[in-house]
Design a protein around this motif. Structure first.
Motif, PDB file in Angstrom:
ATOM      1  N   VAL A 124     -24.433  -4.972 -91.393  1.00 39.02           N
ATOM      2  CA  VAL A 124     -23.547  -5.197 -90.237  1.00 39.02           C
ATOM      3  C   VAL A 124     -22.093  -5.177 -90.683  1.00 39.02           C
ATOM      4  N   ARG A 125     -21.788  -5.841 -91.789  1.00 34.97           N
ATOM      5  CA  ARG A 125     -20.404  -5.873 -92.261  1.00 34.97           C
ATOM      6  C   ARG A 125     -19.921  -4.501 -92.708  1.00 34.97           C
ATOM      7  N   LEU A 126     -20.832  -3.686 -93.240  1.00 33.28           N
ATOM      8  CA  LEU A 126     -20.447  -2.329 -93.655  1.00 33.28           C
ATOM      9  C   LEU A 126     -20.125  -1.418 -92.475  1.00 33.28           C
ATOM     10  N   LEU A 127     -20.817  -1.613 -91.358  1.00 30.35           N
ATOM     11  CA  LEU A 127     -20.651  -0.711 -90.214  1.00 30.35           C
ATOM     12  C   LEU A 127     -19.637  -1.204 -89.188  1.00 30.35           C
ATOM     13  N   ALA A 128     -19.508  -2.514 -89.034  1.00 28.31           N
ATOM     14  CA  ALA A 128     -18.666  -3.073 -87.980  1.00 28.31           C
ATOM     15  C   ALA A 128     -17.216  -2.622 -88.114  1.00 28.31           C
ATOM     16  N   LEU A 129     -16.666  -2.209 -86.975  1.00 27.23           N
ATOM     17  CA  LEU A 129     -15.256  -1.843 -86.819  1.00 27.23           C
ATOM     18  C   LEU A 129     -14.852  -0.579 -87.567  1.00 27.23           C
ATOM     19  N   HIS A 130     -15.822   0.233 -87.979  1.00 25.61           N
ATOM     20  CA  HIS A 130     -15.521   1.507 -88.636  1.00 25.61           C
ATOM     21  C   HIS A 130     -15.522   2.655 -87.634  1.00 25.61           C
ATOM     22  N   LEU A 156     -16.949   0.917 -84.217  1.00 25.03           N
ATOM     23  CA  LEU A 156     -18.289   0.394 -83.932  1.00 25.03           C
ATOM     24  C   LEU A 156     -18.236  -1.126 -83.809  1.00 25.03           C
ATOM     25  N   VAL A 157     -18.840  -1.648 -82.757  1.00 22.89           N
ATOM     26  CA  VAL A 157     -18.870  -3.091 -82.535  1.00 22.89           C
ATOM     27  C   VAL A 157     -20.329  -3.533 -82.457  1.00 22.89           C
ATOM     28  N   PRO A 158     -20.723  -4.507 -83.310  1.00 20.51           N
ATOM     29  CA  PRO A 158     -22.101  -4.987 -83.225  1.00 20.51           C
ATOM     30  C   PRO A 158     -22.312  -5.758 -81.933  1.00 20.51           C
ATOM     31  N   GLY A 159     -23.553  -5.736 -81.451  1.00 21.92           N
ATOM     32  CA  GLY A 159     -23.897  -6.454 -80.232  1.00 21.92           C
ATOM     33  C   GLY A 159     -23.834  -7.958 -80.425  1.00 21.92           C
ATOM     34  N   VAL A 160     -24.169  -8.667 -79.374  1.00 28.44           N
ATOM     35  CA  VAL A 160     -24.086 -10.118 -79.367  1.00 28.44           C
ATOM     36  C   VAL A 160     -25.075 -10.740 -80.338  1.00 28.44           C
ATOM     37  N   ARG A 161     -26.234 -10.101 -80.538  1.00 25.95           N
ATOM     38  CA  ARG A 161     -27.232 -10.699 -81.420  1.00 25.95           C
ATOM     39  C   ARG A 161     -28.120  -9.643 -82.068  1.00 25.95           C
ATOM     40  N   ALA A 162     -28.686 -10.029 -83.204  1.00 20.31           N
ATOM     41  CA  ALA A 162     -29.715  -9.232 -83.861  1.00 20.31           C
ATOM     42  C   ALA A 162     -31.055  -9.809 -83.434  1.00 20.31           C
ATOM     43  N   GLU A 163     -32.045  -8.943 -83.299  1.00 20.85           N
ATOM     44  CA  GLU A 163     -33.386  -9.409 -82.925  1.00 20.85           C
ATOM     45  C   GLU A 163     -34.364  -9.128 -84.057  1.00 20.85           C
ATOM     46  N   GLU A 164     -35.208 -10.120 -84.339  1.00 18.13           N
ATOM     47  CA  GLU A 164     -36.257  -9.920 -85.330  1.00 18.13           C
ATOM     48  C   GLU A 164     -37.390  -9.131 -84.688  1.00 18.13           C
ATOM     49  N   LEU A 165     -37.920  -8.184 -85.442  1.00 16.25           N
ATOM     50  CA  LEU A 165     -39.064  -7.400 -84.984  1.00 16.25           C
ATOM     51  C   LEU A 165     -40.316  -8.100 -85.496  1.00 16.25           C
ATOM     52  N   ILE A 166     -41.111  -8.595 -84.597  1.00 16.80           N
ATOM     53  CA  ILE A 166     -42.256  -9.416 -84.986  1.00 16.80           C
ATOM     54  C   ILE A 166     -43.544  -8.792 -84.477  1.00 16.80           C
ATOM     55  N   ASN A 167     -44.504  -8.620 -85.368  1.00 21.46           N
ATOM     56  CA  ASN A 167     -45.878  -8.329 -84.978  1.00 21.46           C
ATOM     57  C   ASN A 167     -46.802  -8.612 -86.163  1.00 21.46           C
ATOM     58  N   SER A 168     -48.066  -8.764 -85.893  1.00 25.74           N
ATOM     59  CA  SER A 168     -49.010  -9.189 -86.928  1.00 25.74           C
ATOM     60  C   SER A 168     -49.174  -8.145 -88.027  1.00 25.74           C
ATOM     61  N   GLU A 169     -49.056  -6.858 -87.692  1.00 19.67           N
ATOM     62  CA  GLU A 169     -49.195  -5.816 -88.701  1.00 19.67           C
ATOM     63  C   GLU A 169     -48.063  -5.886 -89.729  1.00 19.67           C
ATOM     64  N   LEU A 170     -46.855  -6.135 -89.253  1.00 21.21           N
ATOM     65  CA  LEU A 170     -45.725  -6.281 -90.172  1.00 21.21           C
ATOM     66  C   LEU A 170     -45.956  -7.454 -91.112  1.00 21.21           C
ATOM     67  N   PHE A 220     -25.186  -1.501 -81.877  1.00 16.96           N
ATOM     68  CA  PHE A 220     -23.756  -1.238 -82.054  1.00 16.96           C
ATOM     69  C   PHE A 220     -23.310  -0.371 -80.884  1.00 16.96           C
ATOM     70  N   THR A 221     -22.100  -0.583 -80.417  1.00 18.91           N
ATOM     71  CA  THR A 221     -21.549   0.279 -79.376  1.00 18.91           C
ATOM     72  C   THR A 221     -20.242   0.885 -79.861  1.00 18.91           C
ATOM     73  N   THR A 222     -19.924   2.005 -79.270  1.00 17.68           N
ATOM     74  CA  THR A 222     -18.658   2.687 -79.490  1.00 17.68           C
ATOM     75  C   THR A 222     -18.363   3.456 -78.209  1.00 17.68           C
ATOM     76  N   GLU A 223     -17.248   4.110 -78.154  1.00 14.33           N
ATOM     77  CA  GLU A 223     -16.903   4.970 -77.014  1.00 14.33           C
ATOM     78  C   GLU A 223     -16.199   6.207 -77.537  1.00 14.33           C
ATOM     79  N   PHE A 224     -16.414   7.311 -76.826  1.00 12.74           N
ATOM     80  CA  PHE A 224     -15.648   8.524 -77.096  1.00 12.74           C
ATOM     81  C   PHE A 224     -15.622   9.354 -75.832  1.00 12.74           C
ATOM     82  N   ASP A 225     -14.595  10.187 -75.715  1.00  9.24           N
ATOM     83  CA  ASP A 225     -14.404  11.001 -74.518  1.00  9.24           C
ATOM     84  C   ASP A 225     -14.843  12.433 -74.774  1.00  9.24           C
TER      85      ASP A 225
END
Length: 184
Positions: free
Chosen positions: A100-106, A115-129, A141-146
């Motif tokens: 996140v620190r490497l990508l944010a605001l680049h 690039l702006v990271p979203g409000v939260r990170a989500e853990e991916l959870i399932n029994s196979e993992l 992450f979001t960004t904008e361009f025209d």
């Protein structure tokens, strides 16, 4: 400042390249593995692994000839530790934070908003993992361009031709074959 042309694939590639370059520069010489989240993270063979994929795109009108694209580009980070769930989390958190620190605001030299990271990170959870000792997180992450509209149909023709690369050996980073598809 001269900017490189913008497309979603160019942004995704720049993000991956930046993550991989940083992983190599950390002194360990380890390469971060790539994977396709649509194939399921359960199939990952090497960790740490990352995936960058555009999952949603918003559009808004800027003026009579310009549309603003607002993509949501998801960063997936996967780590493996078979000893325990606590071990997985403690190993994954520094990787997640670093990514996140490497990508944010680049901008990566592209004509995009940082690039702006979203409000939260989500853990991916399932029994196979869990059985395989994997833990994963996804961070939007979001960004904008025209993008300007086409003034003539001839300008759009180059986008009706597409290249396809085939990767027969997973995780080796080299395509094994390619085709050009032309829509008529």
């Amino acid at each position: 400042m001269q900017f490189a042309p913008v497309s979603l694939s160019v942004i995704e590639s720049a993000m991956l390249r930046h993550l991989k370059r940083a992983a190599l520069a950390d002194g360990t010489g380890e390469v971060v593995a790539e994977f396709d989240a649509r194939n399921g993270i359960e199939k990952i063979n090497r960790t740490p692994a990352v995936c960058v994929a555009t999952e949603a795109i918003g559009f808004s009108k800027v003026d009579e000839s310009t549309i603003r694209w607002t993509p949501e580009i998801m960063l997936y980070v996967v780590f493996k530790n078979v000893s325990s769930a606590a071990g997985r989390r403690s190993g994954a958190y520094p990787i997640l934070e670093g990514a996140v620190r490497l990508l944010a605001l680049h901008r990566f030299g592209l004509d995009i908003e940082p690039l702006v990271p979203g409000v939260r990170a989500e853990e991916l959870i399932n029994s196979e993992l869990e059985k395989r000792g994997l833990i994963g997180f996804k961070v939007p992450f979001t960004t904008e361009f025209d993008v300007s509209k086409y003034e003539a149909e001839q300008e759009a023709v180059k986008f009706l031709i597409s290249g396809v690369r085939y990767y027969l050996q997973p995780d080796d980073g080299e395509h094994d074959a390619e085709d050009v598809i032309s829509l008529e």
